[in-house]
Design an enzyme around this catalytic site. Structure first.
Site, PDB file in Angstrom:
ATOM      1  N   ASP A  15     -20.980   5.241   1.711  1.00  0.00           N
ATOM      2  CA  ASP A  15     -20.698   3.897   1.186  1.00  0.00           C
ATOM      3  C   ASP A  15     -20.582   2.856   2.289  1.00  0.00           C
ATOM      4  OD1 ASP A  15     -20.577   4.684  -1.501  1.00  0.00           O
ATOM      5  OD2 ASP A  15     -18.446   5.189  -1.358  1.00  0.00           O
ATOM      6  N   ARG A  94      -3.178   3.568   3.039  1.00  0.00           N
ATOM      7  CA  ARG A  94      -3.882   2.303   2.765  1.00  0.00           C
ATOM      8  C   ARG A  94      -3.201   1.053   3.319  1.00  0.00           C
ATOM      9  NH1 ARG A  94      -8.462   4.737   2.605  1.00  0.00           N
ATOM     10  NH2 ARG A  94      -8.829   5.947   0.720  1.00  0.00           N
ATOM     11  N   ASP A 123      -7.251   2.539  -4.693  1.00  0.00           N
ATOM     12  CA  ASP A 123      -7.319   2.128  -3.293  1.00  0.00           C
ATOM     13  C   ASP A 123      -7.751   0.679  -3.114  1.00  0.00           C
ATOM     14  OD1 ASP A 123      -6.329   4.462  -2.208  1.00  0.00           O
ATOM     15  OD2 ASP A 123      -8.269   5.459  -2.337  1.00  0.00           O
ATOM     16  N   SER A 173     -15.191  14.134  -3.773  1.00  0.00           N
ATOM     17  CA  SER A 173     -14.838  12.967  -2.983  1.00  0.00           C
ATOM     18  C   SER A 173     -13.512  13.288  -2.305  1.00  0.00           C
ATOM     19  CB  SER A 173     -14.701  11.752  -3.899  1.00  0.00           C
ATOM     20  OG  SER A 173     -13.854  10.813  -3.292  1.00  0.00           O
TER      21      SER A 173
END
Ligand code: ARG
Length: 396
Positions: A15, A94, A123, A173
């Protein structure tokens, strides 16, 4: 005139690698990548890849110490576990990434920051809200939310642009940092199906765990773990050490159907050996050193704290208020806890503290008992008074 700059949180995966040329074309900006090491990455390899896919500049940050001391350990002191299962590894990483993005944007004079989160996860919320709290003037761009490419489209885009990445064949993932590994997608999306062994990487299956248990002794100073088996360690080393020791015994596997902030339920598998051991040990020490009222109030705060972290509200006054309470509760949470790791389990074997509220003289049934048994009679007479009164006055 110099081109405008955007700071992209770069993991080196598909990504964010596709995002670099996409930005160059679509936004006509210079992309400065920023990669934070939260314990699991090879920064130099990722930095080289960022430059190969077209970044104007590739920044790296060693975030390990900050992660442990400013995020993981406060959450440990708080007892923060989301929905009684998830120790919040991804969720705690995060806000630190958001902070690093903001710092990089200021240092580089960028007008925007960007990340590779999708539009249906937690996220994106954590990063967007984190950035807006710290730097309301910065724009946040999330290419994956905008470009409408499927994974297959991304792979083709990467080929067409000669990007030196070969997307992993993994059907899962994965996100990882020192506090744990989060795994979703693939067959995990069927909550009836048992997670396959390939979903795990940090923990042994129970069948392959040693037959002999291992004992681990953790020392805490005011709620912060500072030594294992008598050896003082930095927070980073201590967490890494426990991940490997407990993981070898199959401790730390969590299979959770959780409630995402965006309203959907998702099935995620976690591996958090160190976090599980430390939460078990820390709680055991609190049972010894906090009063009944403190333990109970703190349990309510723990749930609130976990929600705040999960829901992306780290940079709020509410979180710092909760932290102030939590930190104050920890001033006597000093001592040692011995846990037994065996075949996927982590059980408390012993606990001790110089500030223990547990008093042998009061608890014992042996000689040396200091508890005043005769005082119990008067206590019970008054304690039972309203019960007696009501049952006499209102016979049912
Ligand atoms: N569900 C977890 C959270 O919201 C982890 C999210 C990232 N997981 C992943 N496998 N990429 O904190």
């Amino acid at each position: 005139m110099a081109r405008k700059k955007v700071i992209l949180a770069y993991s080196g995966g598909l990504d964010t690698s596709v995002a670099v040329p996409w930005f160059n074309e679509k936004y006509d900006v210079d992309v400065v990548t920023m990669t934070v090491d939260l314990g699991m990455v090879d920064l130099e390899t990722i930095r080289q890849r960022a430059l190969k896919v077209g970044a104007a500049k590739a920044l790296t940050v060693d975030g390990r110490e900050a992660l442990v001391n400013e995020f993981l350990f406060p959450a440990l002191q708080a007892g923060a576990i989301y929905e009684e299962q998830y120790p919040l590894a991804t969720a705690l990483g995060r806000p630190l990434i958001a902070r690093c993005l903001v710092e990089a944007a200021r240092a580089e004079g960028a007008y925007a920051v960007a990340h590779g989160c999708t539009g249906k996860g937690n996220d994106q919320v954590r990063l967007d809200v984190g950035v807006t709290a710290l730097a309301p003037e910065l724009k946040v761009i999330a290419p994956v939310r905008e470009w409408g490419m499927s994974r297959q489209d991304e792979i083709e885009y990467a080929r067409a642009h000669n990007l030196p990445i070969n997307p992993k064949a993994s059907r899962f993932s994965v996100d990882e940092n020192l506090w744990g590994r989060s795994v979703e997608a693939g067959e995990l999306e069927d909550p009836w199906q048992e997670p396959p062994e390939e979903a795990y990487a940090w923990t042994r299956p129970v069948s392959a765990a040693p037959d002999e248990p291992a004992y681990v002794e953790v020392h805490f100073e005011q709620g912060i773990p500072t030594a294992v088996d008598g050896e003082a360690m930095t927070g980073v080393d201590l967490v890494r050490h426990l991940n490997s020791v407990a993981g070898a015994h199959g401790v730390g596997r969590i299979d959770h159907v959780e409630n995402r902030l965006v309203g959907i339920k998702s099935r995620e598998v976690y591996e958090s050996p160190a976090a599980v051991v430390l939460h078990v040990a820390h709680k055991a020490l609190e049972t010894l050193t906090l009063s009944k009222d403190q333990v109970r109030t703190k349990a309510r705060i723990a749930q609130e704290y976990a929600d705040v972290v999960y829901n992306g509200l780290w940079y709020t006054h509410h979180r710092t208020d909760l932290d102030a309470y939590v930190r104050h509760t920890q001033r006597f949470v000093t001592g040692d806890v011995r846990v037994r790791l065996h075949k996927g389990t982590c059980a408390v074997a012993g606990r001790k503290s110089p500030s223990a509220l547990y008093q042998h003289g009061l608890a014992t049934y042996d000689r040396g008992d200091q508890f005043d048994h005769t005082a119990a009679v008067g206590f019970i007479s008054i304690y039972g008074l309203p019960v007696r009164t009501q049952n006499q006055a209102q016979r049912e």
